[in-house]
Design an enzyme around this catalytic site. Structure first.
Site, short mmCIF file in Angstrom:
data_model
loop_
_atom_site.label_atom_id
_atom_site.label_comp_id
_atom_site.label_asym_id
_atom_site.label_seq_id
_atom_site.Cartn_x
_atom_site.Cartn_y
_atom_site.Cartn_z
N GLU A 56 6.46 -5.02 10.99
CA GLU A 56 5.31 -4.25 11.48
C GLU A 56 4.02 -5.05 11.42
O GLU A 56 3.15 -4.88 12.26
CB GLU A 56 5.17 -2.95 10.68
N VAL A 57 3.86 -5.87 10.41
CA VAL A 57 2.64 -6.67 10.28
C VAL A 57 2.95 -8.11 10.68
O VAL A 57 3.80 -8.76 10.05
CB VAL A 57 2.08 -6.62 8.84
N HIS A 87 8.90 -9.21 0.98
CA HIS A 87 8.89 -8.01 0.13
C HIS A 87 9.68 -8.32 -1.14
O HIS A 87 10.81 -8.81 -1.06
CB HIS A 87 9.58 -6.83 0.82
N ASN A 131 11.38 -9.05 6.84
CA ASN A 131 11.61 -8.46 8.16
C ASN A 131 11.00 -9.39 9.22
O ASN A 131 9.88 -9.88 9.04
CB ASN A 131 10.97 -7.07 8.24
N ILE A 151 0.83 -1.21 0.00
CA ILE A 151 0.00 0.00 0.00
C ILE A 151 0.87 1.26 0.00
O ILE A 151 0.42 2.32 -0.46
CB ILE A 151 -0.98 -0.04 1.20
N HIS A 180 5.60 -12.19 5.60
CA HIS A 180 5.49 -11.64 4.24
C HIS A 180 6.88 -11.42 3.66
O HIS A 180 7.81 -11.01 4.35
CB HIS A 180 4.68 -10.34 4.21
P1 5GP Z 1 6.93 -4.97 7.47
O1 5GP Z 1 7.48 -3.67 8.01
O2 5GP Z 1 6.05 -5.66 8.47
O3 5GP Z 1 8.01 -5.86 6.90
O4 5GP Z 1 6.08 -4.59 6.21
C1 5GP Z 1 4.71 -4.43 6.23
C2 5GP Z 1 4.31 -3.84 4.89
O5 5GP Z 1 2.92 -4.00 4.75
C3 5GP Z 1 4.62 -2.35 4.78
O6 5GP Z 1 5.48 -2.13 3.66
C4 5GP Z 1 3.25 -1.70 4.60
O7 5GP Z 1 3.26 -0.63 3.70
C5 5GP Z 1 2.40 -2.87 4.10
N1 5GP Z 1 1.00 -2.82 4.48
C6 5GP Z 1 0.51 -2.60 5.73
N2 5GP Z 1 -0.83 -2.62 5.71
C7 5GP Z 1 -1.20 -2.87 4.43
C8 5GP Z 1 -2.48 -3.02 3.79
O8 5GP Z 1 -3.55 -2.94 4.39
N3 5GP Z 1 -2.46 -3.26 2.45
C9 5GP Z 1 -1.29 -3.37 1.75
N4 5GP Z 1 -1.41 -3.62 0.45
N5 5GP Z 1 -0.09 -3.25 2.32
C10 5GP Z 1 -0.04 -3.00 3.65
#
Ligand code: 5GP
Ligand code: ZN
Length: 116
Positions: free
Chosen positions: A94-95, A101, A86, A31, A99
């Site tokens: 963060e999520v 990237h 991550n 997003i 996942h």
């Molecule tokens: P992290 O920091 O956990 O590795 O990455 C989480 C990623 O999820 C971030 O790049 C963030 O922009 C993406 N993200 C978080 N919420 C959403 C969402 O509701 N939809 C989409 N498409 N991406 C999300």
């Protein structure tokens, strides 16, 4: 997990720009893209992080990487890409749904870790 945002995306309960889906993984555009190509690949089944995998998860972990080249090429990065997972607090996750990237585009992604 009922309150997990990526589980809801996988189930189609909240919208996302999906670009791939099979029996094990779903891919969609981040997003807040950090590069022209920024696709996330997630397991359909909830796994909190790479720190929570077990031997039974090997097929889905393999699939996440196996689809990366195709997804990068189809989404603007046909000359290489970077994969990042991550993990946990130290990894900056963060999520809390595993996942991958996939980052890329026409220009090099840049340093592997920002120099501070
Ligand atoms: P992290 O920091 O956990 O590795 O990455 C989480 C990623 O999820 C971030 O790049 C963030 O922009 C993406 N993200 C978080 N919420 C959403 C969402 O509701 N939809 C989409 N498409 N991406 C999300
Ligand atoms: Zn989840």
């Amino acid at each position: 997990m009922s309150d997990c945002i990526f589980c809801k995306i996988a189930a189609g309960e909240i919208p996302a720009k999906k670009c791939y889906e099979d029996d094990l993984v779903v891919a969609f555009h981040d997003i807040h893209p950090l590069r022209p190509t920024h696709v996330l690949v997630i397991p359909v089944r909830h796994i909190s992080s790479l720190a929570h995998v077990s031997a039974e998860d090997e097929p889905v972990l393999g699939r996440m990487l196996a689809v990366a080249q195709k997804l990068a090429a189809e989404n603007g990065s046909d000359d290489g890409f970077r994969c990042i997972i991550n993990t946990g607090r130290i990894g900056g996750q963060e999520v809390p749904h595993l996942h991958l990237h996939i980052l890329g585009g026409p220009e090099p992604v840049g340093p592997m870790v920002a120099k501070t």
